[in-house]
Structure formats: structure tokens, C-alpha cells
Enzyme design. Sequence first.
Site, short mmCIF file in Angstrom:
data_model
loop_
_atom_site.label_atom_id
_atom_site.label_comp_id
_atom_site.label_asym_id
_atom_site.label_seq_id
_atom_site.Cartn_x
_atom_site.Cartn_y
_atom_site.Cartn_z
N GLN A 181 42.47 59.69 -4.56
CA GLN A 181 41.64 58.48 -4.51
C GLN A 181 42.35 57.40 -3.69
O GLN A 181 43.00 56.51 -4.23
CB GLN A 181 41.38 57.97 -5.93
CG GLN A 181 40.53 56.74 -5.98
CD GLN A 181 39.19 56.99 -6.59
OE1 GLN A 181 39.02 57.92 -7.36
NE2 GLN A 181 38.24 56.17 -6.24
N PHE A 182 42.20 57.47 -2.36
CA PHE A 182 42.86 56.50 -1.50
C PHE A 182 42.32 55.09 -1.73
O PHE A 182 43.01 54.10 -1.46
CB PHE A 182 42.74 56.89 -0.02
CG PHE A 182 41.44 56.51 0.62
CD1 PHE A 182 41.35 55.32 1.35
CD2 PHE A 182 40.32 57.30 0.51
CE1 PHE A 182 40.16 54.95 1.96
CE2 PHE A 182 39.13 56.95 1.10
CZ PHE A 182 39.04 55.76 1.83
N THR A 183 41.12 54.97 -2.28
CA THR A 183 40.54 53.64 -2.49
C THR A 183 41.31 52.81 -3.51
O THR A 183 41.08 51.60 -3.62
CB THR A 183 39.06 53.73 -2.89
OG1 THR A 183 38.95 54.46 -4.12
CG2 THR A 183 38.23 54.40 -1.81
#
Length: 149
Positions: free
Chosen positions: A78-80
Amino acid sequence: MRAVLQRVSKAHVNVNDQCTGSIDHGLLILLGVHSDDTEKDLQWLVDKILNLRIFEDNEGRMNLSLLDVQGKLLVVSQFTLYGDCRKGRRPSWSSAAPPEKAKTMYEQFIEKCRQRHVTTETGVFQADMQVSLVNSGPVTMLLDSHKLF
């Protein structure tokens, strides 16, 4: 590295209507990698997650770790988690690791958990995923290896 932990009674992730990972009793981990992260951050986060006492003992107190209860992990990239929303209306992703580094560290995180004999299921790196869970408690924790919170 940054992680959102959710204690779950069950969770699964689908990619293109196919289940890629499913667990009962354990933790759903949304995992983000910072551009400056190192092996030290990786090891700190693995140790912290596996030993964090957020499962209930016989007296109903959060006193047991994932290792104590033989729980399972579902790890989803989850790069967000590194979206910076402080300026403007569009998040900046400048502190998130580039995909090559993030994928390597994501895979190393999974391998280190498996080496500790923890059943570890996964999503698919960089895929459009649908994640479903039943949050037990609810218990949700935020961890950051740079100790920003």
C-alpha cells in the site's frame, strides 16, 4: 516503513475476481515502504508486528502477541500510506519508495515473517486489489519505523 495493522477474525484479498490470499484469526497488514528505508527498518517492523501484544488473554486483556496466539498474516502492499496531503488537493507520493525498491522490501518482509513460522498470505504487488475483512475488536494500529507516530 509504515504499516496499518488490523486485528481480524477473517480477511481476504482478490485480484481480478480471484482470491490471492485469505486468513482467519490474525492481522491484516497494509504495508508501505519509504524511499529511505533500510534493512534496519524492515527488521524493526517485523519484530514489532509479530510481538505486539494486541490479542486478548483469558482475562480479556490485550496481553498476547500474534506469535502467542499462532495467528496468521495477510500482507497487502500500500504505497498510498506515504501520500502527503498537507499541501493542495492532490497527494504527493514523493516519499514513497520507487516500485523496484518497494517490491523488494515487501517480498523481504513476507519472507522474514515466514521464516518465523508465521502463515503469511499476500496480495499482488502493484495490482488493483479488493480487500475484505472483519475487524476484531475493532483493533487498528499504526506503525512507522521512523517513529513519526
